[in-house]
Design an enzyme around this catalytic site. Structure first.
Site, mmCIF file in Angstrom:
data_model
loop_
_atom_site.group_PDB
_atom_site.id
_atom_site.type_symbol
_atom_site.label_atom_id
_atom_site.label_comp_id
_atom_site.label_asym_id
_atom_site.label_seq_id
_atom_site.Cartn_x
_atom_site.Cartn_y
_atom_site.Cartn_z
ATOM 1 N N TYR A 1 -34.627 5.873 -21.994
ATOM 2 C CA TYR A 1 -34.016 7.177 -22.292
ATOM 3 C C TYR A 1 -33.936 7.327 -23.803
ATOM 4 C CZ TYR A 1 -30.318 10.776 -22.646
ATOM 5 O OH TYR A 1 -29.590 11.895 -22.958
ATOM 6 N N LYS B 1 -25.392 5.363 -32.777
ATOM 7 C CA LYS B 1 -24.293 4.523 -32.277
ATOM 8 C C LYS B 1 -23.650 3.658 -33.364
ATOM 9 C CE LYS B 1 -26.293 4.674 -27.643
ATOM 10 N NZ LYS B 1 -25.391 5.288 -26.676
ATOM 11 N N ASP C 1 -37.098 2.924 -30.387
ATOM 12 C CA ASP C 1 -35.820 3.604 -30.237
ATOM 13 C C ASP C 1 -34.734 2.525 -30.220
ATOM 14 O OD1 ASP C 1 -34.313 5.875 -27.770
ATOM 15 O OD2 ASP C 1 -33.481 4.744 -29.451
HETATM 16 P P1 KE4 Z 1 -27.209 10.438 -28.077
HETATM 17 O O1 KE4 Z 1 -27.895 11.763 -28.241
HETATM 18 O O2 KE4 Z 1 -26.462 10.354 -26.763
HETATM 19 O O3 KE4 Z 1 -26.348 10.038 -29.271
HETATM 20 O O4 KE4 Z 1 -28.347 9.298 -28.023
HETATM 21 C C1 KE4 Z 1 -29.372 9.399 -27.077
HETATM 22 C C2 KE4 Z 1 -29.960 8.007 -26.850
HETATM 23 C C3 KE4 Z 1 -31.169 7.703 -27.432
HETATM 24 N N1 KE4 Z 1 -31.726 6.473 -27.275
HETATM 25 C C4 KE4 Z 1 -31.116 5.521 -26.532
HETATM 26 C C5 KE4 Z 1 -31.765 4.183 -26.374
HETATM 27 C C6 KE4 Z 1 -29.875 5.801 -25.912
HETATM 28 O O5 KE4 Z 1 -29.277 4.842 -25.155
HETATM 29 C C7 KE4 Z 1 -29.282 7.059 -26.069
HETATM 30 C C8 KE4 Z 1 -27.967 7.433 -25.399
HETATM 31 N N2 KE4 Z 1 -27.396 6.422 -24.575
HETATM 32 C C9 KE4 Z 1 -26.531 6.874 -23.515
HETATM 33 C C10 KE4 Z 1 -26.091 5.695 -22.661
HETATM 34 N N3 KE4 Z 1 -27.136 4.912 -22.169
HETATM 35 C C11 KE4 Z 1 -25.344 7.612 -24.044
HETATM 36 C C12 KE4 Z 1 -24.270 7.899 -23.026
HETATM 37 C C13 KE4 Z 1 -24.332 9.305 -22.534
HETATM 38 O O6 KE4 Z 1 -25.437 9.854 -22.346
HETATM 39 O O7 KE4 Z 1 -23.230 9.848 -22.334
#
Ligand code: KE4
Length: 429
Positions: free
Chosen positions: A147, A268, A240
């Site tokens: 993701y 993060k 990523d």
């Molecule tokens: P954000 O847009 O949520 O800050 O980041 C997206 C993203 C991009 N790349 C990786 C590897 C990620 O894990 C994420 C977002 N992670 C999720 C949990 N696996 C965030 C939690 C959520 O979606 O509420």
């Protein structure tokens, strides 16, 4: 066994559902994958959070990764407070963003420049646009189960067959947006090779240690193979590292594996709990980015001083001793969960990298999304509820990772393991 919240949590959920879809600001928080209703969290302190009814939990979500220093770390709070007194946002360059950019560039192998954005989604969508600008190519390749945020080109699911182009994986994403996105199975180098040969790719986008199908490490040689394919075909290799950046090592997955990416996405941890993302690369690649180059990307709150202050304070805590501590905590929890699952006679397996781990309710190794989806997700849901009832807050999905922080103690880990022993016996049937 879904735990239904009662009292203040229930009242808050009823109000929230009237004004926000699912009552949440991000879907996974609604507990649809585990059933029951989420506690509304009002405060955090080191390794614990407290809900609206005053219940305390050992927190293994850690805001999905950013809180590597634990909740309300005094250094982070002080840095945010001090900056807030000097102003919260200026829409102008600031010394803090220079300092954080220098710190990130110094920490991440192979990058010379970066651009701050406000989320991991923004970092990844910008990295894809950058790869397309730098190569003049449109097709990109991603891996099923990885993701990269919710930008249209990355919300693609695997079409049938290897080289079939992507199909939208969400309502509202036009076919045109995913037409140039090829999706293959994680850890499948042959499929990647075939897809990269079938058409010139702008980028191969990968979570170097996958965290969004649960914790799924790369097979030995997988990342090295992606590097070779990128070198042979001219596709940029995009790591990523929104999860793994500054978490699995100071230099992230690149340091841990020795494999170099062309572009690295971050988020993060580098924001310490405030909204930050970044994409980084060599100066030659980053010179495509406006205002220097023709690739446009912008953001009102990019480089926000509060987020920069929180990120800097957090990264300052991440020295060699910190990573040794995180490794020790992760190993302790892995060993404990392995042991109690074995004692309960339940087919389960822990997969871990550093302070990132997943207890899969599955007998064998999890190497890709199909393996992860074949895990016993209803048993995980029962486990999640049983742990919540015992004061342990797990990410509400089998396809997510547990996160540890520097604030967790050996006692916290042993408490989690003891709770897991009871929870596993409870759901053994
Ligand atoms: P954000 O847009 O949520 O800050 O980041 C997206 C993203 C991009 N790349 C990786 C590897 C990620 O894990 C994420 C977002 N992670 C999720 C949990 N696996 C965030 C939690 C959520 O979606 O509420």
């Amino acid at each position: 066994m879904a735990t239904r919240v009662s009292g203040a949590n229930a009242e808050l959920l009823a109000r929230a559902e009237r004004v926000m879809p699912g009552g949440v600001s991000s879907p996974v928080r609604a507990y649809r994958a585990v059933g029951g209703s989420p506690p509304f969290i009002v405060s955090g302190d080191r390794s614990r959070v407290r809900d609206a009814e005053g219940r305390s939990y050992i927190d293994l979500v850690c805001s999905w990764g950013p809180l590597i220093a634990g909740h309300a770390h005094p250094d982070v709070v002080a840095a945010i407070e001090a900056q807030a007194r000097r102003g919260t946002s200026f829409g102008a360059p600031t010394p803090l963003e220079v300092e954080l950019a220098e710190t990130v560039v110094q920490g991440v192998p192979g990058v010379e420049m970066l651009r701050f954005v406000s989320s991991g989604t923004e970092a990844c969508l910008s990295a894809v646009r950058l790869a397309r600008a730098a190569t003049g190519r449109d097709p990109i390749l991603k891996f099923a189960g990885c993701y990269h945020g919710h930008a249209d080109p990355l919300l693609a699911k695997a079409g049938s067959g290897v080289a079939t182009l992507g199909l939208p994986d969400s309502a509202g994403v036009p076919i045109a947006a995913t037409r140039d996105t090829v999706t293959v199975a994680y850890n499948d180098l042959d499929a990647t090779e075939a897809a990269a040969t079938a058409r010139p790719l702008a980028a191969i986008v990968v979570e170097p240690f996958a965290g969004n199908m649960g914790c799924v490490p790369p097979d030995p040689g997988f990342l090295e193979g992606l590097r070779r394919i990128s070198d042979r075909t001219g596709a940029l290799l995009v790591f990523d590292e929104v999860i793994t950046g500054f978490r699995v090592a100071r230099g992230g997955a690149q340091e841990r594996t020795g494999v170099r990416a062309d572009v690295v996405c971050l988020g993060k941890v580098i924001g310490g709990g405030l909204p930050v993302g970044a994409y980084a690369g060599t100066a030659a690649i980053m010179r495509h980015v406006a205002p220097v180059g023709p690739m446009y990307q912008a953001g009102t709150l990019s480089g926000n001083p509060l987020a920069m202050a929180a990120g800097l304070a957090t990264l300052k805590l991440l020295d060699a001793a910190a990573y040794a501590r995180l490794e020790s905590l992760g190993a302790r929890l892995e060993a404990g969960l392995d042991r109690v699952a074995r004692d309960a006679g339940i087919p389960a397996r822990v997969q871990r990298v550093a302070s990132l781990l997943t207890l899969f309710f599955a007998p064998g190794p999890i190497r890709n999304e199909d393996d992860a989806k074949a895990a016993d997700r209803s048993r995980f849901a029962r486990f999640h509820g049983a742990m919540l009832a015992r004061g342990v807050l797990l990410p509400p999905s089998q396809l997510e990772c547990l996160f540890l922080s520097l604030a967790h103690t050996d006692e916290d880990v042993d408490t989690v393991t003891s709770a897991a022993a009871l929870a596993l016996r409870q759901i053994a049937g």
